[in-house]
Design a protein around this motif. Structure first.
Motif, short mmCIF file in Angstrom:
data_model
loop_
_atom_site.label_atom_id
_atom_site.label_comp_id
_atom_site.label_asym_id
_atom_site.label_seq_id
_atom_site.Cartn_x
_atom_site.Cartn_y
_atom_site.Cartn_z
N ILE A 160 0.83 -1.19 0.00
CA ILE A 160 0.00 0.00 0.00
C ILE A 160 0.87 1.25 0.00
N VAL A 161 2.02 1.21 0.62
CA VAL A 161 2.88 2.39 0.69
C VAL A 161 3.25 2.90 -0.71
N PRO A 162 3.67 2.02 -1.65
CA PRO A 162 3.96 2.52 -3.00
C PRO A 162 2.73 3.12 -3.67
N MET A 163 1.55 2.51 -3.41
CA MET A 163 0.33 3.04 -4.00
C MET A 163 0.04 4.45 -3.48
N VAL A 164 0.21 4.66 -2.21
CA VAL A 164 -0.03 5.99 -1.64
C VAL A 164 0.96 7.00 -2.22
N GLY A 165 2.22 6.59 -2.38
CA GLY A 165 3.21 7.48 -3.00
C GLY A 165 2.83 7.83 -4.43
N ALA A 166 2.35 6.83 -5.17
CA ALA A 166 1.92 7.08 -6.55
C ALA A 166 0.74 8.04 -6.59
N ILE A 167 -0.20 7.85 -5.69
CA ILE A 167 -1.37 8.73 -5.63
C ILE A 167 -0.93 10.16 -5.35
#
Length: 97
Positions: free
Chosen positions: A1-8
């Protein structure tokens, strides 16, 4: 989830209001011929990249076209929402509906 939040976070910084509006306007135009556009999209995809066909599991072009536009609508809706928290909630609703 951390990479997803960074991408968002990066998307939020890049998605200017004018870009979001152009995306929504484009989707409105594309939806006028969504079945034809969706079929052409997948026909082209499968012709150029036949190895992709098993990934989709179905070759029903009507189903695939509908799903393509559901995803596009979801993306435009999320970009209009404006917050990471709302995007995550919408994504969960979309996946589990």
């Amino acid at each position: 989830i951390v990479p997803m939040v960074g991408a968002i976070r990066r998307y939020e910084e890049a998605m200017l209001p004018e870009v979001k509006q152009r995306m929504a306007d484009s989707l409105t135009v594309l939806k006028q011929n969504q079945q034809q556009i969706g079929k052409e999209f997948f026909q082209t995809l499968f012709e150029k990249y036949p190895f992709m066909l098993p990934i989709f599991g179905r070759t029903n072009m009507d189903y695939l076209s509908l799903n393509l536009f559901q995803v596009l609508e979801f993306l435009v809706h999320c970009f209009e929402g404006g917050s990471r928290d709302q995007l995550i909630k919408d994504l969960r609703l979309y996946i589990f509906k």
